[in-house]
Scaffold this motif. Structure first.
Motif, PDB file in Angstrom:
ATOM      1  N   MET A 151      -1.646  -4.258  13.634  1.00  7.96           N
ATOM      2  CA  MET A 151      -0.573  -5.006  14.329  1.00  7.96           C
ATOM      3  C   MET A 151      -0.964  -5.239  15.790  1.00  7.96           C
ATOM      4  O   MET A 151      -0.837  -6.356  16.302  1.00  7.96           O
ATOM      5  CB  MET A 151       0.736  -4.199  14.315  1.00  7.96           C
ATOM      6  CG  MET A 151       1.363  -4.002  12.975  1.00  7.96           C
ATOM      7  SD  MET A 151       2.353  -5.397  12.448  1.00  7.96           S
ATOM      8  CE  MET A 151       3.732  -5.266  13.529  1.00  7.96           C
ATOM      9  N   SER A 192      -0.654  -9.525   4.320  1.00  5.92           N
ATOM     10  CA  SER A 192       0.134  -9.096   5.490  1.00  5.92           C
ATOM     11  C   SER A 192      -0.113 -10.013   6.676  1.00  5.92           C
ATOM     12  O   SER A 192       0.826 -10.354   7.408  1.00  5.92           O
ATOM     13  CB  SER A 192      -0.242  -7.670   5.894  1.00  5.92           C
ATOM     14  OG  SER A 192       0.151  -6.801   4.895  1.00  5.92           O
ATOM     15  N   LEU A 196       2.877 -11.888   8.588  1.00 11.56           N
ATOM     16  CA  LEU A 196       3.141 -11.690  10.018  1.00 11.56           C
ATOM     17  C   LEU A 196       3.118 -13.028  10.759  1.00 11.56           C
ATOM     18  O   LEU A 196       3.883 -13.244  11.705  1.00 11.56           O
ATOM     19  CB  LEU A 196       2.117 -10.727  10.619  1.00 11.56           C
ATOM     20  CG  LEU A 196       2.227  -9.270  10.149  1.00 11.56           C
ATOM     21  CD1 LEU A 196       1.051  -8.442  10.662  1.00 11.56           C
ATOM     22  CD2 LEU A 196       3.542  -8.633  10.616  1.00 11.56           C
ATOM     23  N   TYR A 199       6.415 -14.710  10.068  1.00 10.54           N
ATOM     24  CA  TYR A 199       7.486 -14.122  10.894  1.00 10.54           C
ATOM     25  C   TYR A 199       7.264 -14.408  12.388  1.00 10.54           C
ATOM     26  O   TYR A 199       8.012 -13.929  13.226  1.00 10.54           O
ATOM     27  CB  TYR A 199       7.544 -12.603  10.696  1.00 10.54           C
ATOM     28  CG  TYR A 199       8.123 -12.156   9.368  1.00 10.54           C
ATOM     29  CD1 TYR A 199       9.272 -12.719   8.834  1.00 10.54           C
ATOM     30  CD2 TYR A 199       7.521 -11.124   8.647  1.00 10.54           C
ATOM     31  CE1 TYR A 199       9.800 -12.288   7.621  1.00 10.54           C
ATOM     32  CE2 TYR A 199       8.044 -10.688   7.436  1.00 10.54           C
ATOM     33  CZ  TYR A 199       9.179 -11.277   6.931  1.00 10.54           C
ATOM     34  OH  TYR A 199       9.699 -10.854   5.737  1.00 10.54           O
ATOM     35  N   VAL A 201       5.141 -13.058  14.328  1.00  8.78           N
ATOM     36  CA  VAL A 201       4.784 -11.850  15.084  1.00  8.78           C
ATOM     37  C   VAL A 201       3.523 -12.130  15.891  1.00  8.78           C
ATOM     38  O   VAL A 201       3.336 -11.614  16.983  1.00  8.78           O
ATOM     39  CB  VAL A 201       4.572 -10.666  14.115  1.00  8.78           C
ATOM     40  CG1 VAL A 201       4.003  -9.452  14.830  1.00  8.78           C
ATOM     41  CG2 VAL A 201       5.882 -10.311  13.432  1.00  8.78           C
ATOM     42  N   PRO A 428      12.224  -7.028   5.219  1.00  9.53           N
ATOM     43  CA  PRO A 428      11.062  -7.895   5.408  1.00  9.53           C
ATOM     44  C   PRO A 428       9.911  -7.412   4.532  1.00  9.53           C
ATOM     45  O   PRO A 428       9.806  -6.209   4.266  1.00  9.53           O
ATOM     46  CB  PRO A 428      10.705  -7.693   6.886  1.00  9.53           C
ATOM     47  CG  PRO A 428      11.799  -6.917   7.503  1.00  9.53           C
ATOM     48  CD  PRO A 428      12.625  -6.312   6.436  1.00  9.53           C
ATOM     49  N   LYS A 431       6.294  -4.213   7.064  1.00  7.27           N
ATOM     50  CA  LYS A 431       6.934  -3.353   8.072  1.00  7.27           C
ATOM     51  C   LYS A 431       6.577  -3.922   9.460  1.00  7.27           C
ATOM     52  O   LYS A 431       5.402  -4.089   9.778  1.00  7.27           O
ATOM     53  CB  LYS A 431       6.400  -1.933   7.918  1.00  7.27           C
ATOM     54  CG  LYS A 431       7.173  -0.884   8.642  1.00  7.27           C
ATOM     55  CD  LYS A 431       6.775   0.499   8.123  1.00  7.27           C
ATOM     56  CE  LYS A 431       7.537   1.581   8.839  1.00  7.27           C
ATOM     57  NZ  LYS A 431       6.948   1.973  10.111  1.00  7.27           N
ATOM     58  N   LEU A 432       7.584  -4.202  10.279  1.00  4.97           N
ATOM     59  CA  LEU A 432       7.330  -4.951  11.517  1.00  4.97           C
ATOM     60  C   LEU A 432       7.215  -4.060  12.757  1.00  4.97           C
ATOM     61  O   LEU A 432       6.806  -4.521  13.815  1.00  4.97           O
ATOM     62  CB  LEU A 432       8.437  -5.982  11.724  1.00  4.97           C
ATOM     63  CG  LEU A 432       8.481  -7.056  10.613  1.00  4.97           C
ATOM     64  CD1 LEU A 432       9.714  -7.928  10.740  1.00  4.97           C
ATOM     65  CD2 LEU A 432       7.224  -7.904  10.623  1.00  4.97           C
ATOM     66  N   HIS A 433       7.626  -2.802  12.668  1.00  2.00           N
ATOM     67  CA  HIS A 433       7.472  -1.900  13.825  1.00  2.00           C
ATOM     68  C   HIS A 433       7.391  -0.474  13.333  1.00  2.00           C
ATOM     69  O   HIS A 433       7.642  -0.196  12.173  1.00  2.00           O
ATOM     70  CB  HIS A 433       8.643  -2.056  14.807  1.00  2.00           C
ATOM     71  CG  HIS A 433       9.986  -1.936  14.148  1.00  2.00           C
ATOM     72  ND1 HIS A 433      10.572  -0.735  13.897  1.00  2.00           N
ATOM     73  CD2 HIS A 433      10.805  -2.885  13.629  1.00  2.00           C
ATOM     74  CE1 HIS A 433      11.748  -0.958  13.278  1.00  2.00           C
ATOM     75  NE2 HIS A 433      11.895  -2.224  13.102  1.00  2.00           N
TER      76      HIS A 433
END
Ligand code: FAD
Length: 433
Positions: A151, A192, A196, A199, A201, A428, A431-433
């Motif tokens: 990330m 992923s 991302l 989204y 990100v 989502p 996993k974003l965080h």
């Protein structure tokens, strides 16, 4: 009443504790203790989904203390540091808080029977720089560290791109090892990276800017499968934009690149080592016979050679079946050994000369959320059947359900499956965080 201590609550150890607790523990015929360094169990074959962010490990794990309470065994948290075979006890390191304060001092636990189910760790084969500069998929913290680095790498490259007016910045992931772990991780990561981007990100082009490379020493990916399936998997990965380098042996690793034996360099933001496993170093300290991978050599009864009070199962054990050959370090082997030993230990040694027989039911490898390849054995006699595509993906998903059924029974597994499905729909997909 005899005390049976099981060290390691993984695929083999937790299933053994559950079965033995349900039979001998609840009936008061044995005191069953499970020891693990972590408070909760996470099924290792799913670690690549934690690394890619698809799965939140805290939602999927099984708490040892709760499992123990329901299934008639006791859970002791601690890292085993030694076995005193003459006094028949194991020693546990002190339990520390995050800030290093001692919560529980070093202890020892006496046993009548000891089962070692310590699993395996990554084998770096002595490649210079590997142990210092790579990440592995040995446990949940490592998988989470990979997810965080992935990330962060995407965010950093994306912001540098914005600052430099679109100059091409890339995230380079090098996966060393084209076996099941490397292939499954590469496919998940590719999905992923796209999710991302969807989204927002990051503002990278996932196909162009997130460069995933697999380096495999052999001439084919997934060497344990039929060459046709290996080629099919390689085609699928290439269609996702993943670069596959076969006949490529890694010579050294540094912080930002991987070098092969021919002198070629592969830039690397993150290097993941998935080229093989060996038993944990502690296995060589018990004075038991071990093989070159430090696995404890066991008899057909799964007793360690030369010690009638110690058994070993799963990845840390070495058993060569006279008919079917070496038992591989796989979850299905750990599962079969747990079932076998649960029966032997519940009978308190009254079974005459028990002999473990491993049966290989085949192997399935996920290629992302929608596809898998594999080979099934034993559906019709001993015949092998190749499977691929969505059907193989469904069968692959059933492997984890089977593990849940072994731990919780059918009703709870079915309920969990429904909950997981709803959770999947509501959260989502990464996993974003
Ligand atoms: C990404 C990935 C994908 C995989 N996919 C598949 C697959 O598709 N099919 C398949 O059959 N196999 C697969 N495997 C292999 C499979 O996960 C292992 O073979 C299996 O988990 C071995 O079970 P085990 O009980 O021996 O060890 P583990 O499941 O590794 O459990 C070992 C336990 O021992 C504990 N422990 C270790 N040392 C200590 C200590 N000193 N003190 C206290 N506790 C300790 C650990 O915390 C852990 O809970 C995969 C592995 C990985 C990493």
């Amino acid at each position: 009443m005899q005390t049976i201590v099981i060290v390691g609550g993984g695929a083999g150890g937790l299933e053994l504790a559950t079965r033995l607790g349900d039979s001998a523990g609840k009936a008061g015929r044995a005191r069953v203790l499970l020891v693990d360094r972590w408070p909760a169990h996470f099924w290792k074959p799913l670690l690549h989904t934690v690394a890619s962010g698809k799965r939140d490990p805290h939602v999927t794990q099984v708490d040892y203390a709760a499992q123990a309470c329901e299934h008639g065994f006791e859970f002791v948290r601690g890292e085993v540091t030694g076995v005193d075979r003459s006094a028949r006890c194991i020693t546990l390191a002190p339990l520390l808080a995050d800030d290093g304060a001692e919560l529980v001092p070093a202890r020892s636990l006496a046993y009548d029977k000891l089962v070692l189910a310590l699993g395996s760790v990554t084998n770096f084969f002595g490649v210079p720089g590997a142990s210092e500069h790579v990440l592995t998929l040995d446990d949940v913290p490592q998988a989470e560290a990979f997810r965080q680095r992935f990330m962060d790498g995407c965010l950093q490259a994306s912001s540098r791109n914005a600052a430099s007016g679109g100059a091409e910045q890339t995230v380079d992931i090098v996966i060393v090892g084209g076996g099941a772990t490397g292939v499954e991780l590469a496919a998940e990561l590719s999905h992923s990276a796209r999710t991302l981007a969807r989204y927002k990100v990051h503002a990278l082009d996932p196909q162009r800017d997130v460069r995933i490379r697999i380096l495999e020493r052999g001439s084919l990916l997934l060497p344990h499968l039929h060459p046709r399936l290996s080629k099919r998997a390689a085609r699928h990965l290439r269609s996702l934009g993943i670069k596959v380098f076969t006949d490529t042996a890694v010579a050294s690793v540094s912080a930002h690149e991987v070098r092969d034996t021919e002198g070629s360099c592969y830039p690397s933001t993150i290097t993941l080592w998935a080229a093989g496993v060996e038993a944990p170093a502690i296995c060589a300290s018990f004075g038991l016979q071990v093989n070159r991978l430090r696995q404890i050599v066991v008899e057909p009864s799964l007793k360690a050679l030369g010690d009638a009070h110690i058994y070993a199962i799963g990845d840390c054990a070495s058993f060569v079946c006279p008919i079917r050959g070496t038992v591989p370090p796989r979850a299905q082997a750990a599962h079969q050994q747990a079932m076998f030993l649960a029966e032997v230990l519940a009978c308190d040694g009254q079974t005459k000369a028990p002999v473990f027989a491993y049966r290989d039911y085949g192997s399935l490898v996920s290629l992302g959320p929608l596809a898998a390849v594999g080979m099934l054995r034993g559906a019709v006699g001993e015949r092998k059947m190749q499977v691929g595509g969505a059907l193989a993906r469904v069968l692959y998903a059933l492997m984890y359900r089977k593990h849940l059924m072994a731990l919780h029974g059918f009703v709870r597994m079915a309920a969990q499956t429904v909950v997981d499905w709803i959770q999947d729909k509501l959260s989502p997909s990464v996993k974003l965080h």
